[in-house]
Structures are given as C-alpha cells and as structure tokens.
Motif scaffolding. Structure first.
Motif, mmCIF file in Angstrom:
data_model
loop_
_atom_site.group_PDB
_atom_site.id
_atom_site.type_symbol
_atom_site.label_atom_id
_atom_site.label_comp_id
_atom_site.label_asym_id
_atom_site.label_seq_id
_atom_site.Cartn_x
_atom_site.Cartn_y
_atom_site.Cartn_z
ATOM 1 N N ARG A 1 -83.752 -33.387 -8.557
ATOM 2 C CA ARG A 1 -84.949 -32.641 -8.945
ATOM 3 C C ARG A 1 -85.046 -32.506 -10.459
ATOM 4 O O ARG A 1 -84.040 -32.218 -11.120
ATOM 5 N N PRO A 2 -86.228 -32.690 -11.017
ATOM 6 C CA PRO A 2 -86.400 -32.561 -12.464
ATOM 7 C C PRO A 2 -85.963 -31.189 -12.981
ATOM 8 O O PRO A 2 -86.299 -30.154 -12.401
ATOM 9 N N SER A 3 -85.190 -31.195 -14.066
ATOM 10 C CA SER A 3 -84.731 -29.978 -14.763
ATOM 11 C C SER A 3 -83.848 -29.063 -13.927
ATOM 12 O O SER A 3 -83.643 -27.906 -14.271
ATOM 13 N N HIS A 4 -83.284 -29.577 -12.818
ATOM 14 C CA HIS A 4 -82.287 -28.847 -12.047
ATOM 15 C C HIS A 4 -80.892 -29.397 -12.354
ATOM 16 O O HIS A 4 -80.752 -30.384 -13.068
ATOM 17 N N ALA A 5 -79.886 -28.758 -11.750
ATOM 18 C CA ALA A 5 -78.507 -29.179 -11.973
ATOM 19 C C ALA A 5 -78.048 -30.233 -10.963
ATOM 20 O O ALA A 5 -76.860 -30.557 -10.923
ATOM 21 N N ASP A 6 -78.968 -30.773 -10.150
ATOM 22 C CA ASP A 6 -78.581 -31.745 -9.121
ATOM 23 C C ASP A 6 -77.794 -32.918 -9.712
ATOM 24 O O ASP A 6 -76.704 -33.266 -9.234
ATOM 25 N N ASN B 1 -78.942 -18.320 -15.316
ATOM 26 C CA ASN B 1 -79.761 -19.472 -14.933
ATOM 27 C C ASN B 1 -81.106 -19.440 -15.650
ATOM 28 O O ASN B 1 -81.728 -18.385 -15.779
ATOM 29 N N ALA B 2 -81.552 -20.599 -16.125
ATOM 30 C CA ALA B 2 -82.847 -20.814 -16.774
ATOM 31 C C ALA B 2 -82.923 -20.287 -18.201
ATOM 32 O O ALA B 2 -83.952 -20.435 -18.853
ATOM 33 N N LYS C 1 -86.738 -20.626 -19.651
ATOM 34 C CA LYS C 1 -87.668 -21.733 -19.461
ATOM 35 C C LYS C 1 -88.543 -21.493 -18.232
ATOM 36 O O LYS C 1 -88.237 -20.637 -17.392
ATOM 37 N N PRO C 2 -89.637 -22.238 -18.106
ATOM 38 C CA PRO C 2 -90.427 -22.160 -16.864
ATOM 39 C C PRO C 2 -89.560 -22.554 -15.672
ATOM 40 O O PRO C 2 -88.705 -23.435 -15.784
#
Length: 362
Positions: A103-108, A242-243, A301-302
């Motif tokens: 997923r974009p901008s996740h830690a995956d 987080n974020a 961040k968003p």
C-alpha cells in the motif's frame, strides 16, 4: 523485536498487533504506593479510542483496560505493571487483497524487506492501534507527574492542512479543547476544521496537520546533557507515533528568520524565581528544562489509506491498481492529541525520576 521499549528508569515496553487478541504495555519503574486503578487510565483511552465521532474511523472498540499485575489493594507495588486491552472489532477479511501488494505510504514494503514476513491484517505491529498502549502507560506517568510536581499536560490541534490556530500558547484555554470533535481550542476554527475533514472523507481522501503541546509546571533541571537531552527524547517519542513526520520545540524553524538580539530569551528574577521574558527556547536550554512551559509541535501526514484507486506494485514487482477499503480516519489529528500527551508524559516522568536520583543530597 528491537525498539519496543522507551525510557530508562520509567520504562515502557509495548506489545500486540492491530488484529491480534489484544495490545498492551508493561510499565517498569513506577514508584510504589501510587493509588492506581483502571478508572485512572480509562478516560485517556476514551479520548484515543476509535469510533468516537463522525470524523474518526468507524472501528468500534471500547478499549477497556485491564491491570494484570503491579498493584495490590489499589496501590502500585514498585514491580512491573502489565496493562492489557482486548481487540474485539477486527475485520481481517478487509485486508486479504493487501497480502499481495504494498500500500502506498504504508509500512508494508519496509516490513517485508526487513523481516521477510508481515502481518497483513490492519498492518499488524505497524498499526496506529498499538498507540492505545502508549496512552494507557502515559496515564500512569501523568498521575506520577501531577502528584509529585503538579505538572499539567495540554495538547490540542493547532492546524488541519491550511487552517491554523494563531493563539499564543500562553493564551490557550484548556477548557475549550474538549468542546468540539477536532480538539481545537477555538470554536469557529474548529467548525471549519470539521467541515474540511468531512469534505475530505466524503471524497475518499485524507488530511494532515499539527498538534501543539504544552507541559506546564515543569521544574528547572530535568534532562540529560549531550545524547539524552530532554528535547531529543521528546523528539524521539513524538516521531515514534504513527504518521508523525516532524517535530519542533519553542520557536522551531521560525526562529531561523530572527536574529540573536530578538530571539534570545532574557532572564529576570520573579520573586526569587528565575524566569525568561520570552520562551523561544520552548522551556529547554542545553537539553535541560529551565522552568518555563515546555512548548512543542508535532506534524502528522495525511492518513495514507484513502478510499480511492492508487497505483502501486505487488510482491512480484508488477504494476497493479489498489483500492483502499476498511475503516480508517480521514484525519488522525483529533485522536493524535491524547497520544502526544501520553508520550510527553512518559518522557517527562522518566527524566523526573532520573533527576530525583541525581540531585545532590548532602
């Protein structure tokens, strides 16, 4: 897993995953004899919990805390305090598709590269759900600080995207913070923020912003020189949320626009107590508190999960289109406020206990 603990004398170790049986913390170093019950902790978790308003995730968790150890007859024993919060509203099926892509901008992707395996449901250990443990531990730290020093910790939303609170920190009225959904101590601005968040949610998008926090009543002398400076430990704690993507204290980056002649905080004697006429330092000098209110800001961040199609790649490196689903905050700022407060309490409590250990006695 390295990196799950925070603090030296007041030490907190976090455990659990978003969709596991539960999450929690172990708190070591809390002084014995502190009156403590679940009722002391629950109000702070209620501020952080999901499903509390129309502008937060629809996940419905009561986040009821259980004290498993470290107290007897309602008082702390000085031994490790274990706190547990059960997960009850998991929807792991919402994440089945995500096992095959990043997923974009996740830690995956980063978890995949670091460990070679990851918990897909809710992001597992990378989920902001684990911050409930931070808040539970922070409630204990707050009680220690309030009883020992009379410290007040006041967090609030300063901005959502381009909507910004311009009130000076010393003029903030704490009683206004909980009067609206967004936790901004300005009613008219809060209404605009809520409208903006609702608009982003309905369009499948998300917003970011800034939380400002004040620590009032902190005595001079807390903090360690060089590597464990008070603002350095605060920055580490805040950037562990987080974020979060930025931290500044006092005048922060705006101070770079001034000269020393206007930026320096001038000392004066206030009935036998040394204070400063301004507070551009944010209450910390040389890594040690100077007795003025500690004021800092954290940028978030968003929210990366949005209900829109986005391009990404799968585990084989092939281009795919991902459509977010599940229950997520369109803006993390309202629920980030109690987390920022909790993390600051953990850092401050740890440095208070260090100060008490080092202070000259003879």
């Amino acid at each position: 897993m390295a990196g799950d603990s925070l603090g030296t004398l007041f030490r907190v170790t976090n455990y659990g995953e978003s969709h596991g049986k539960g999450i929690g913390v172990v708190v070591e170093g809390c002084p014995a004899g502190l009156a403590l019950s679940e009722e002391d902790i629950q109000p702070y978790l209620d501020k952080r919990r999901p499903g509390q308003s129309s502008i937060t995730t629809r996940r419905d968790e009561a986040d009821s805390v259980e004290i498993l150890s470290g107290t007897i007859d309602g008082k702390t024993t000085g031994t490790p305090i274990s706190l547990f919060i059960r997960n009850k509203d998991q929807r792991s099926k919402d994440y089945s598709e995500m096992a095959q892509l990043f997923r974009p901008s996740h830690a995956d992707y980063t978890y995949h590269k670091k460990y070679g395996i990851r918990d897909v449901a809710g992001g597992g250990r990378s989920s902001a759900r684990i911050t409930a443990g931070h808040v539970a531990a922070g409630a204990i730290a707050r009680k220690v600080l309030h009883q020992a020093l009379g410290v007040d910790i006041i967090g609030y939303v300063k901005s959502i995207q381009d909507l910004e609170l311009t009130t000076e920190p010393e003029d903030i009225n704490p009683e206004l913070i909980e009067t609206n959904l967004v936790r901004c101590p300005n009613e008219s601005l809060a209404d605009k923020m809520v409208t903006k968040i609702e608009k982003a949610r309905k369009s499948g998008d998300s917003l970011g912003g800034i939380v400002e926090c004040q620590l009032r009543g902190v005595p001079a002398g807390l903090g360690e020189p060089v590597f464990d400076k008070l603002e350095a430990d605060l920055a580490k704690a805040m950037l562990a949320i987080n974020a979060s993507k930025g931290f500044e204290i006092g005048s922060g980056f705006a101070g770079t626009l001034e000269q020393g002649s206007t930026h320096n905080d001038i000392f004066f004697d206030d009935d036998g107590v040394v204070r400063t006429r301004s507070n551009n330092s944010g209450g910390v000098l040389g890594g040690i508190s100077n007795g003025m209110p500690i004021v800092f800001r954290v940028a978030f961040k968003p929210t990366p999960t949005i209900i829109r199609e986005q391009e990404t790649v799968n585990k084989e490196g092939r281009d795919v289109v991902f459509h977010g689903r599940g229950r997520h905050d369109p803006c993390v700022l309202p629920r980030a406020v109690p987390i920022v407060e909790a993390m600051s309490a953990l850092v401050l409590c740890d440095h208070f206990l260090r100060f008490r250990a080092y202070k000259e006695l003879f």
